[in-house]
Design an enzyme around this catalytic site. Structure first.
Site, PDB file in Angstrom:
ATOM      1  CD  GLU A 189      34.056  54.523 124.651  1.00 56.62           C
ATOM      2  OE1 GLU A 189      32.889  54.958 124.723  1.00 56.62           O
ATOM      3  OE2 GLU A 189      35.043  55.267 124.651  1.00 56.62           O
ATOM      4  CD  GLU A 264      37.309  57.251 121.946  1.00 58.76           C
ATOM      5  OE1 GLU A 264      36.917  56.376 121.149  1.00 58.76           O
ATOM      6  OE2 GLU A 264      36.533  57.976 122.605  1.00 58.76           O
TER       7      GLU A 264
END
Length: 643
Positions: A189, A264
């Site tokens: 991320e 995810e």
């Protein structure tokens, strides 16, 4: 850096007949037909359902469970045709930094340091492989040790160095644990570097690791913009992985012609709403977004519940001291897909949207087997933690499926069913119903809201009936650890959850007295961070609800002049929010001073003075928190204050 411890009902299923669900007239019931046909060839290849251990320290307490409970938990997660039966395990490549609920240790704290036995992810991967040799393994870093950045909080300035570090982890997994890593990620991320991705691909290929696929970039879909104009980058990436995509992809991602994954997702409290979220996205990530794998964060909520995102795992195992664990509803929602499919199967080319709301997917192994998964989750009962969910409606409906092509000769389908009981409070999870007869290539069923069905030619499904685990118990009110263990099975002491820095067992062979066996904080350089790591190194242990307590700890300050240690209780934060923690903090420093503060930042000073503490010698700290707070050093009362 100094060290510190922070305490703190009934359904009818059949051919094309039968009454409508209760409360719905047959005339008013929405009806629709759907065709399942493989004559025009399969759709995208299914890559499996998985979960994340890490990001971070989410499996920390699992390793401390005693048998048989630890093996039972692992069976529920990984054993085929048993529980969740996961196809994929994704683990954090520890980087010594805070990555949500704690830090995970790096295999290379420093450039000349290599140790492939730190932490617990190696153990977890081996336990998963032991139960399912076909499970796919993924590694992904959240943080990196400081030496990677050479003074900068950035891992891409020296791409050869970063690639060397990641490849070393892959090689260590094989050399020391006989683990074959299937996929590797870039930086969770955070920004990606096209140059680094290409260097990593070249490094893998040069070492004969061409079978290891790169997943990029574990954030949004933006990398696809660069992939479609950079053929070398496109060649380097095997999977375009996005996080929390809201079941939607983007045109550029489709143009890459690569596998698309929700690498995810979920991250939601594991009650019935969490199960509804998981059921909806498992289907709709493919139906709406062409994503062929969905990976849940996190695998098992095995960390103190008061840390961020408590109980956001597929199941809960946060009490190793009692042996208690709970098989939550998302485990059985997972089983609806995983027990009746395998990576390598193919989706059928169908629209997948139900006329009355909800969705279905159909998959085949190409050998005549067929599995259909149907979900009818309503909006308010399936909201994930992110992103916001636009409103939609789901109503009871009657669905007729026509099987064509190679499936026309199917005569019977096994049926597994779940109903999430939001109104009654009684959920029915993963129950096997009577098989449905297929008449001349068709069958019908009535679908109520908030249900999941699996219809399959496979007869291998199973819902384990393990013995009930022990009842829950709070953390022991009297707890002691002298770290007296010569060959510990793990590098970390039981129940300590590192929040900044890394605390490891250390045998202090030069000590002539009682401090041969110790717990030592070993990271002295701030890592390349993913979150707002604290300036102090911290490990937490105990019960977050404790108010009155006495903590005694022998401490040793290695850093001269500005080194120090604190102990604390009544803390109110940890994980990614640790910097804002308040509580009662007792600090001592190598310059001979002490402080008592009401916060980790040290802004609320309650008392300060001289302590006589010095570095490179042992001292005993005692913090007694009652209605009044008593802090003691080497048995001597240092300060008394009302709090």
């Amino acid at each position: 850096m100094g060290c510190a411890a922070l305490l703190w009902g009934w359904l009818l299923l059949g051919c094309s007949w039968g009454p409508a669900p209760p409360g719905v007239s047959a005339a008013a019931l929405l009806t629709a037909t759907y065709v399942l046909d493989d004559a025009s060839g399969p759709g995208r290849q299914f890559d499996g359902i998985g979960a994340v251990s890490g990001g971070g320290a989410t499996s920390r307490l699992l390793v401390n469970y005693q048998e048989p409970y630890r093996s039972q938990i692992l069976d529920y997660l990984f054993k085929p045709s048993f529980g969740a039966s996961l196809h994929i395990l994704k683990v954090e490549i520890g980087g010594d930094g805070q990555s949500t609920d704690g830090t995970e240790p790096s295999h290379m704290h420093y450039e000349n340091d290599e140790n492939y036995f730190r932490g617990y992810e190696w153990w977890l991967m081996k336990e998963a492989k032991k139960r399912n040799p076909k499970i796919k393994l993924i590694g992904l870093p959240w943080t990196f040790p400081a030496w990677i950045g050479k003074g900068e909080n950035w891992p891409y300035d020296y791409p050869d160095v970063t690639a060397y570090y990641i490849v070393s982890w892959i090689l260590g997994a094989k050399q020391y644990h006989d683990l074959d890593i299937d996929y590797i990620g870039i930086w969770n991320e955070r920004a990606f570097s096209s140059k680094y991705i290409k260097v990593l691909r070249q490094s893998l290929d040069r070492l004969g690791l061409r079978n290891i696929g790169i997943i990029a970039a574990d954030g949004d879909w933006n990398i696809s913009k660069e992939m479609i104009v950079d053929p070398y980058l496109n060649d380097a990436v095997e999977v375009v992985g996005a996080h929390y995509p809201g079941t939607k992809t983007v045109p550029n991602a489709l143009l890459t012609k690569k596998k698309l994954w929700s690498s995810e997702d979920y991250s939601t409290f594991n009650d019935e709403v969490g199960a509804g979220c998981w059921a909806r996205i498992l289907n709709q990530n493919y139906v709406n977004g062409n994503m062929t794998s969905t990976i849940a964060w996190n695998l098992v909520a095995s960390y103190y519940e008061e840390l961020p995102f408590g109980r956001c795992g597929l199941m809960t195992a946060q009490e190793p001291w009692s042996g208690h664990y709970k098989v939550e509803a998302p485990i059985w929602i997972t089983a609806h897909t995983t027990q009746f499919t395998q990576p390598g199967w193919s989706y059928l080319q169908v629209d997948g949207h139900l006329e009355g709301g909800g969705s279905f997917v159909a998959l085949t192994d190409g050998l005549g087997n067929l599995t259909i998964i149907i979900e009818t989750m309503t909006h308010n009962h399936s909201q994930c933690i992110r992103p916001p969910l636009p409103h939609f409606s789901v109503t009871p409906q009657r669905a007729t499926f026509y099987l064509k092509g190679s499936f026309y000769m199917v005569e019977t389908l096994q049926v597994w069913h779940s109903r999430l009981g939001f109104e009654s409070g009684n959920s029915s999870l993963f129950q096997q119903l009577h098989p449905v007869k297929v008449w001349k290539g068709s069958f019908s069923l009535y679908l109520n809201v908030d249900e999941v069905y699996t219809l399959t030619t496979l007869k291998t499904g199973q819902k384990c009936g393990c013995p009930e685990p022990p009842p829950p118990q709070p953390f022991p009110s009297n707890y002691k650890d002298d770290f007296n263990i010569r060959n510990p099975p793990f590098s970390e002491a039981p129940n300590f959850a590192d929040q900044t820095g890394v605390f490891e067992y250390f045998i202090n062979a030069s000590d002539p007295g009682d401090h041969v066996f110790t717990l030592r904080q070993v990271v002295v350089q701030r890592p390349i961070t993913w979150a707002s790591d604290a300036d102090q190194t911290i490990s937490v242990i105990g019960n977050f609800q404790w108010v009155n307590m006495t903590l005694t700890c022998d401490i040793y300050i290695e850093k001269q002049r500005d080194g120090g240690v604190f102990v604390a209780g009544r803390v109110d934060n940890g994980g990614i929010y640790v910097r804002r923690t308040k509580g009662v903090f007792f600090w001592v420093f190598a310059d001979g001073t002490y402080r008592v503060t009401g916060d980790l930042a040290g802004e609320e000073i309650l008392m300060k003075g001289l302590s006589g503490v010095r570095d490179n010698t042992w001292h005993t700290l005692t913090l007694n928190i009652q209605v009044r707070t008593l802090a003691m050093l080497n048995g001597l009362d240092k300060t008394v204050l009302y709090y």
